[in-house]
Design a protein around this motif. Structure first.
Motif, PDB file in Angstrom:
ATOM      1  N   TYR A 179     -10.778  81.326  -3.865  1.00  0.00           N
ATOM      2  CA  TYR A 179     -10.762  82.424  -4.834  1.00  0.00           C
ATOM      3  C   TYR A 179     -11.947  82.291  -5.773  1.00  0.00           C
ATOM      4  N   HIS A 180     -12.845  83.259  -5.686  1.00  0.00           N
ATOM      5  CA  HIS A 180     -14.057  83.268  -6.514  1.00  0.00           C
ATOM      6  C   HIS A 180     -14.045  84.535  -7.362  1.00  0.00           C
ATOM      7  N   PRO A 181     -13.649  84.432  -8.636  1.00  0.00           N
ATOM      8  CA  PRO A 181     -13.609  85.626  -9.482  1.00  0.00           C
ATOM      9  C   PRO A 181     -14.928  86.417  -9.464  1.00  0.00           C
ATOM     10  N   GLY A 182     -16.057  85.714  -9.472  1.00  0.00           N
ATOM     11  CA  GLY A 182     -17.351  86.403  -9.468  1.00  0.00           C
ATOM     12  C   GLY A 182     -17.528  87.254  -8.221  1.00  0.00           C
ATOM     13  N   LEU A 183     -17.143  86.715  -7.073  1.00  0.00           N
ATOM     14  CA  LEU A 183     -17.299  87.476  -5.832  1.00  0.00           C
ATOM     15  C   LEU A 183     -16.386  88.693  -5.824  1.00  0.00           C
ATOM     16  N   ASP A 184     -15.162  88.537  -6.312  1.00  0.00           N
ATOM     17  CA  ASP A 184     -14.253  89.681  -6.274  1.00  0.00           C
ATOM     18  C   ASP A 184     -14.667  90.783  -7.241  1.00  0.00           C
ATOM     19  N   VAL A 185     -15.222  90.408  -8.383  1.00  0.00           N
ATOM     20  CA  VAL A 185     -15.771  91.423  -9.283  1.00  0.00           C
ATOM     21  C   VAL A 185     -16.934  92.140  -8.582  1.00  0.00           C
ATOM     22  N   GLY A 186     -17.764  91.364  -7.888  1.00  0.00           N
ATOM     23  CA  GLY A 186     -18.874  91.957  -7.134  1.00  0.00           C
ATOM     24  C   GLY A 186     -18.371  92.887  -6.036  1.00  0.00           C
ATOM     25  N   ILE A 187     -17.330  92.469  -5.334  1.00  0.00           N
ATOM     26  CA  ILE A 187     -16.769  93.287  -4.259  1.00  0.00           C
ATOM     27  C   ILE A 187     -16.247  94.619  -4.821  1.00  0.00           C
ATOM     28  N   ARG A 188     -15.566  94.536  -5.981  1.00  0.00           N
ATOM     29  CA  ARG A 188     -15.035  95.763  -6.585  1.00  0.00           C
ATOM     30  C   ARG A 188     -16.176  96.696  -6.973  1.00  0.00           C
ATOM     31  N   TRP A 189     -17.229  96.117  -7.535  1.00  0.00           N
ATOM     32  CA  TRP A 189     -18.400  96.932  -7.907  1.00  0.00           C
ATOM     33  C   TRP A 189     -18.997  97.592  -6.651  1.00  0.00           C
ATOM     34  N   LEU A 190     -19.120  96.803  -5.584  1.00  0.00           N
ATOM     35  CA  LEU A 190     -19.698  97.342  -4.341  1.00  0.00           C
ATOM     36  C   LEU A 190     -18.822  98.474  -3.789  1.00  0.00           C
ATOM     37  N   GLU A 191     -17.508  98.283  -3.823  1.00  0.00           N
ATOM     38  CA  GLU A 191     -16.590  99.336  -3.336  1.00  0.00           C
ATOM     39  C   GLU A 191     -16.749 100.614  -4.158  1.00  0.00           C
ATOM     40  N   ASN A 192     -16.850 100.447  -5.477  1.00  0.00           N
ATOM     41  CA  ASN A 192     -16.911 101.615  -6.363  1.00  0.00           C
ATOM     42  C   ASN A 192     -18.269 102.301  -6.355  1.00  0.00           C
ATOM     43  N   ASN A 193     -19.254 101.665  -5.761  1.00  0.00           N
ATOM     44  CA  ASN A 193     -20.614 102.227  -5.788  1.00  0.00           C
ATOM     45  C   ASN A 193     -21.224 102.344  -4.392  1.00  0.00           C
ATOM     46  N   ARG A 194     -20.365 102.481  -3.392  1.00  0.00           N
ATOM     47  CA  ARG A 194     -20.872 102.538  -2.012  1.00  0.00           C
ATOM     48  C   ARG A 194     -21.896 103.662  -1.848  1.00  0.00           C
ATOM     49  N   PRO A 195     -23.004 103.368  -1.136  1.00  0.00           N
ATOM     50  CA  PRO A 195     -23.981 104.431  -0.877  1.00  0.00           C
ATOM     51  C   PRO A 195     -23.408 105.462   0.107  1.00  0.00           C
ATOM     52  N   LYS A 196     -23.986 106.658   0.086  1.00  0.00           N
ATOM     53  CA  LYS A 196     -23.545 107.697   1.032  1.00  0.00           C
ATOM     54  C   LYS A 196     -23.901 107.261   2.453  1.00  0.00           C
ATOM     55  N   ASP A 197     -23.040 107.644   3.393  1.00  0.00           N
ATOM     56  CA  ASP A 197     -23.320 107.326   4.802  1.00  0.00           C
ATOM     57  C   ASP A 197     -24.608 108.002   5.259  1.00  0.00           C
ATOM     58  N   LYS A 198     -25.370 107.255   6.057  1.00  0.00           N
ATOM     59  CA  LYS A 198     -26.608 107.797   6.625  1.00  0.00           C
ATOM     60  C   LYS A 198     -26.583 107.517   8.114  1.00  0.00           C
ATOM     61  N   PRO A 199     -27.437 108.203   8.888  1.00  0.00           N
ATOM     62  CA  PRO A 199     -27.517 107.836  10.319  1.00  0.00           C
ATOM     63  C   PRO A 199     -27.879 106.356  10.427  1.00  0.00           C
ATOM     64  N   ARG A 200     -27.188 105.636  11.306  1.00  0.00           N
ATOM     65  CA  ARG A 200     -27.440 104.192  11.415  1.00  0.00           C
ATOM     66  C   ARG A 200     -28.648 103.914  12.300  1.00  0.00           C
ATOM     67  N   VAL A 201     -29.374 102.873  11.945  1.00  0.00           N
ATOM     68  CA  VAL A 201     -30.523 102.444  12.743  1.00  0.00           C
ATOM     69  C   VAL A 201     -30.278 100.994  13.193  1.00  0.00           C
ATOM     70  N   PHE A 202     -31.173 100.528  14.035  1.00  0.00           N
ATOM     71  CA  PHE A 202     -31.135  99.146  14.530  1.00  0.00           C
ATOM     72  C   PHE A 202     -31.736  98.261  13.428  1.00  0.00           C
TER      73      PHE A 202
ATOM     74  N   PHE B 212     -14.792  87.910 -17.907  1.00  0.00           N
ATOM     75  CA  PHE B 212     -14.162  86.654 -17.509  1.00  0.00           C
ATOM     76  C   PHE B 212     -14.865  86.076 -16.279  1.00  0.00           C
ATOM     77  N   ALA B 213     -15.090  86.935 -15.254  1.00  0.00           N
ATOM     78  CA  ALA B 213     -15.733  86.440 -14.020  1.00  0.00           C
ATOM     79  C   ALA B 213     -17.117  85.874 -14.331  1.00  0.00           C
ATOM     80  N   PHE B 214     -17.839  86.559 -15.210  1.00  0.00           N
ATOM     81  CA  PHE B 214     -19.194  86.120 -15.572  1.00  0.00           C
ATOM     82  C   PHE B 214     -19.131  84.750 -16.248  1.00  0.00           C
ATOM     83  N   LYS B 215     -18.177  84.615 -17.169  1.00  0.00           N
ATOM     84  CA  LYS B 215     -18.033  83.333 -17.872  1.00  0.00           C
ATOM     85  C   LYS B 215     -17.678  82.230 -16.874  1.00  0.00           C
ATOM     86  N   GLN B 216     -16.775  82.528 -15.935  1.00  0.00           N
ATOM     87  CA  GLN B 216     -16.366  81.525 -14.943  1.00  0.00           C
ATOM     88  C   GLN B 216     -17.566  81.088 -14.110  1.00  0.00           C
TER      89      GLN B 216
END
Lengths: 339, 127
Positions: free
Chosen positions: A183-206, B103-107
């Protein structure tokens, strides 16, 4: 038997099998000489050797798979070899693919490719005087390479459709993170930010998926070959941009976002002037934050290899603690302090 | 530093860590390639252990208090981390986003100050 002699016996056995594999393909006269082990990579074992035939000698590279895990983020050596063939055909700078290992070779799974002379060590590349010209050219050359790569018809690598990173790259990282039950609080905050700010879908490339300082061979005049295609998948072109600009790949040269070598504007301009799509800087920022999540999870994977005993290694032990610095980069980027 | 091994004779645990760290650094200075890198990694890890002895307990206590307040429940730090991560990921803390982010930042800053304090930007350094 000591650990060293065990390793030597394993190596001798591998070289004997490799010579048989070469005889099978190039005739009885084929021999193996000048074997050296390159540094053990995160996902592959790499052996350099000379293929000696009556007509001459050629330096080649054997790559064998080392990570076999259900949560492995790497595509199979077979798919890597198929990719090498495709990009080589399209003139992307890569080592020439030579042959793929087969079950009768008894060498596990992997392939042989040409050896390209040059340097890959990031700190040497960023500091040694002999790479001054290569450093100057890196950003623009990378833009050209990305333009060529992203223009390849994804239908030619349709087998990458099945890679989880092609389906939903964020979900793929979350699933790998969860596999370690940490459990990494920093990663989960980052994941939530990424979910809330997902870019619009574009045609996929290689996309290459792991293009960065350390996975590119440089000579004094510039890039000689792009290596390490094991993270290739279909996705947004901007993903490759975000990864090569990740702070971790600047190796301290933080004012040069493109791998520590050069500025963004030269990079973006070279991409668009070689036919690449329009640059979306906000999306690249999203991929840089995503890249921190991905790099943190890869470090957890290395630490797990050490702790579980699968691949005991002091550097891998350090990886577990390095995760905190990557999380710091991620949160500082979200806050706008790091660019 | 907490009450670690007070019943033991000298050298104490911190002196032991420093002694072995110095040995690894001297090995690194005389070595090349993989051996040098391994020795540097070993010295780095002992530095981490040394700082964790200094700060770890205090950081754990302080984070536990903050998480109890944020989540409105008690528990071990690991349980509270788990709750926090699940709630953040599920969007349950979206309405308290600034507090959750802080909190996450502080951690994370706590972890980096143990792992590699020089990595922190000036605004987060305590020295």
């Amino acid at each position: 038997m000591t650990e060293v002699s065990e390793q030597q016996a394993l190596l001798d056995d591998g070289v004997a099998k490799l010579e048989l594999a070469l005889k099978r393909r190039y005739g009885e006269a084929a021999r193996v000489e000048n074997v050296t082990i390159a540094t053990l990579g995160a996902s592959n074992r790499t052996l350099l050797f000379d293929l000696v035939e009556p007509g001459g000698r050629r330096r080649l590279v054997l790559r064998q798979e080392t990570v076999k895990s259900e949560v492995s983020p790497f595509i199979s050596p077979h798919d890597q070899f198929e990719i090498l063939k495709v990009v080589y055909r399209h003139g992307v700078l890569v080592p020439e693919p030579i042959f793929e290992l087969e079950p009768e070779d008894d060498l596990d799974v992997g392939y042989v490719m040409a050896c390209v002379e040059g340097e890959t060590l990031p700190k040497t590349l960023l500091n040694a005087p002999e790479f001054a010209v290569a450093r100057q050219r890196f950003a623009a050359q990378t833009g050209e390479i990305f333009a060529k790569l992203h223009a390849i018809d994804p239908g030619e690598v349709a087998f990458l459709e099945k890679v989880v990173d092609s389906v939903d790259p964020l979900a793929a990282q979350i699933s790998r993170y969860d596999a370690y039950c940490e459990y990494h609080p920093g990663l989960d905050v980052g994941i939530r930010w990424l979910e809330n700010n997902r870019p619009k879908d574009k045609p996929r490339v290689f996309v290459h998926g792991d293009y960065r300082n350390g996975n590119v061979i440089l000579g004094p005049d510039g890039i000689e070959a792009v290596l390490d295609w094991e993270c290739a998948h279909l996705g947004s072109a901007m993903e490759d941009f975000g990864w090569v600009c990740l702070r971790a790949w600047r190796f301290g040269h933080i004012d040069q976002p493109v791998g520590g070598f050069g500025p963004r504007d030269e990079f973006y301009q070279a991409y668009t002037s070689n036919g690449g799509q329009a640059i979306d800087e906000e999306e690249i920022r999203w991929w840089e934050i995503f890249g921190s999540l991905r790099w943190a999870v890869l470090n957890m994977m290395q630490a797990d290899g050490h702790i579980s005993g699968v691949r005991r290694s002091l550097p891998f032990a350090c990886c577990g603690r390095n995760t905190s610095m990557i999380e710091y980069d991620m949160l500082m980027t979200i806050k706008g302090h790091f660019t | 530093m907490g009450a670690v091994g007070l019943s033991q004779d000298k050298p104490d645990i911190k002196e032991i860590l420093v002694t072995v760290k110095e040995l690894l650094e001297s090995i690194a200075n005389k070595s090349k390639g993989g051996e040098r890198y391994d020795a540097l990694c070993g010295a780095f890890l002992l530095g981490v252990a040394d700082r964790e002895l200094d700060f770890g307990e205090r950081q754990d206590e302080s984070q536990n208090g903050e998480l109890q307040q944020l989540l409105g429940r008690e528990g071990s730090l690991r349980d509270l981390y788990q709750q926090f991560c699940q709630q953040v990921r599920g969007g349950d803390l979206d309405e308290q986003w600034p507090a959750a982010f802080d909190f996450a930042f502080k951690q994370v800053i706590d972890k980096v100050s143990v792992t590699n304090p020089h990595y922190l930007a000036a605004m987060h350094r305590s020295d």
